[in-house]
Design an enzyme around this catalytic site. Structure first.
Site, short mmCIF file in Angstrom:
data_model
loop_
_atom_site.label_atom_id
_atom_site.label_comp_id
_atom_site.label_asym_id
_atom_site.label_seq_id
_atom_site.Cartn_x
_atom_site.Cartn_y
_atom_site.Cartn_z
N ARG A 37 46.84 -67.37 48.92
CA ARG A 37 45.55 -66.67 49.08
C ARG A 37 44.76 -66.71 47.77
O ARG A 37 43.53 -66.76 47.77
CB ARG A 37 45.90 -65.23 49.50
CG ARG A 37 44.75 -64.36 49.89
CD ARG A 37 45.32 -63.07 50.45
NE ARG A 37 44.36 -61.99 50.34
CZ ARG A 37 43.41 -61.74 51.24
NH1 ARG A 37 43.30 -62.48 52.31
NH2 ARG A 37 42.57 -60.73 51.06
N ILE A 104 36.59 -61.82 51.55
CA ILE A 104 37.82 -62.38 52.11
C ILE A 104 38.50 -61.19 52.78
O ILE A 104 38.79 -60.18 52.13
CB ILE A 104 38.70 -63.08 51.04
CG1 ILE A 104 39.99 -63.63 51.66
CG2 ILE A 104 39.00 -62.19 49.84
CD1 ILE A 104 40.69 -64.68 50.79
N SER A 105 38.67 -61.29 54.09
CA SER A 105 39.20 -60.14 54.84
C SER A 105 40.59 -59.78 54.32
O SER A 105 41.29 -60.62 53.75
CB SER A 105 39.29 -60.48 56.33
OG SER A 105 38.05 -60.96 56.79
N CYS A 106 41.01 -58.52 54.55
CA CYS A 106 42.28 -58.08 53.99
C CYS A 106 43.44 -58.81 54.70
O CYS A 106 43.35 -59.14 55.88
CB CYS A 106 42.43 -56.57 54.06
SG CYS A 106 42.64 -55.91 55.70
#
Ligand SMILES: C[S@@+](CC[C@H](N)C(=O)[O-])C[C@H]1O[C@@H](n2cnc3c(N)ncnc32)[C@H](O)[C@@H]1O
Length: 287
Positions: A37, A104-106
């Site tokens: 990520r 950026i989504s969790c």
């Protein structure tokens, strides 16, 4: 902690507290473990909660690498990558504006959404809202890069995602600058469509471009504050039906930012919900 330990801790928390969304999805576990990520998170991002000074702080990879990495793998934190459609930059430092327009989504929600989407190898998938390209990389790992189309309305965000996806040692999916409310006609029809931006109303183009029996997964705005992650199956006459599967919070697709009256969107009126309370607990039903 090094990155590997962060990944393991993050996965454990998602597994333990977030409904076991890796269960029955070995491909998802593999994708999460093997695609860093950190590769997709810009060097400077805003933390999504205000500091004691009332401002959203910036986490800087160079200035404080440990804090930045911890943020990257915090299971429930989306990291903000754009504010006010780019009018405010992370280079400007902490800001009071909460006009978040890209993130950026969790990790927990990314995993939850991919669990529900359940894409199969070789299926054609359309993602609305490329953002950083992280979710696209996870999807491409599953369906094959050539089967994934991802569209982003913001040209500079799309360009950055394209660059990030291309410097990885893996085939890159197609990234297009387009308004995802129109789907993406040149590659239609799709087996599955996932939107990582919230809608008030399901865009008609999505119904047209997803095959009969195909799936649409999208956050839908609700009158209750949170959005509802909604999983729909498309039929052969251009309708879609399904369930609200989880409470989430997402940015709106651009042209649906202005709120429309709930009654125009098919919601029951709030007085139509009935709450019953007793010593053993309470229940809430549509009356
Ligand atoms: C929560 S972010 C997406 C996160 C992304 N999937 C990731 O993995 O980083 C939502 C994105 O949707 C984009 N967006 C908003 N409206 C859109 C639209 N109509 N069509 C395509 N993208 C849109 C925003 O610019 C933003 O980048």
């Amino acid at each position: 902690m090094d990155e590997r330990q962060h990944v393991e801790q993050c996965m454990e928390i998602i597994d333990t507290y977030r409904g076991g969304y890796f269960n029955g999805r070995p491909w998802l576990r593999d994708a999460f473990e093997s695609i860093p990520r950190s590769h997709f998170v810009p060097d400077r991002v805003w933390w999504p909660e205000r500091d004691t000074d009332g401002l959203y702080p910036v986490f800087d990879r160079t200035a404080d690498p440990e804090r930045w990495l911890e943020a990257v793998y915090t299971p429930t934190a989306a990291l903000i990558t754009q504010i006010a459609d780019g009018k405010i930059s992370p280079k400007d430092g902490p800001t009071e504006s909460s006009d978040f327009t890209s993130s950026i989504s969790c990790p927990a929600v990314v995993v939850q959404m991919l669990h529900h989407l359940d894409p199969q190898p070789g299926e054609k998938v359309l993602e609305i809202g490329t953002g950083t390209g992280y979710n696209a990389a996870l999807l491409a790992h599953r369906v094959g890069a050539g089967h994934l189309t991802t569209v982003e309305i913001d040209p500079s965000t799309a360009e950055q995602a394209r660059a990030t996806l291309h410097i990885r040692d893996a085939p890159a999916p197609h990234v297009f600058v387009a308004d995802g409310e129109g789907g993406y006609t040149p590659h239609a029809p799709y087996d599955r469509l996932i939107s990582t931006a919230c809608v008030q109303r399901i865009p008609p183009a999505w119904l047209e471009q997803v095959k009969p029996g195909g799936v649409i997964l999208t956050p839908v705005a609700t009158p209750f504050g949170d959005d509802a992650l909604t999983l729909l199956t498309v039929d052969d006459v251009g309708h879609a039906k399904g369930r609200l599967v989880a409470a989430v919070r997402f940015m709106r697709v651009r042209s649906q930012r202005q709120r429309r009256p709930w009654r125009e969107l098919g919601w029951p009126r709030l007085p139509d919900f009935e709450l019953t309370a007793g010593p053993d607990g309470q229940s809430i039903r549509q009356s």
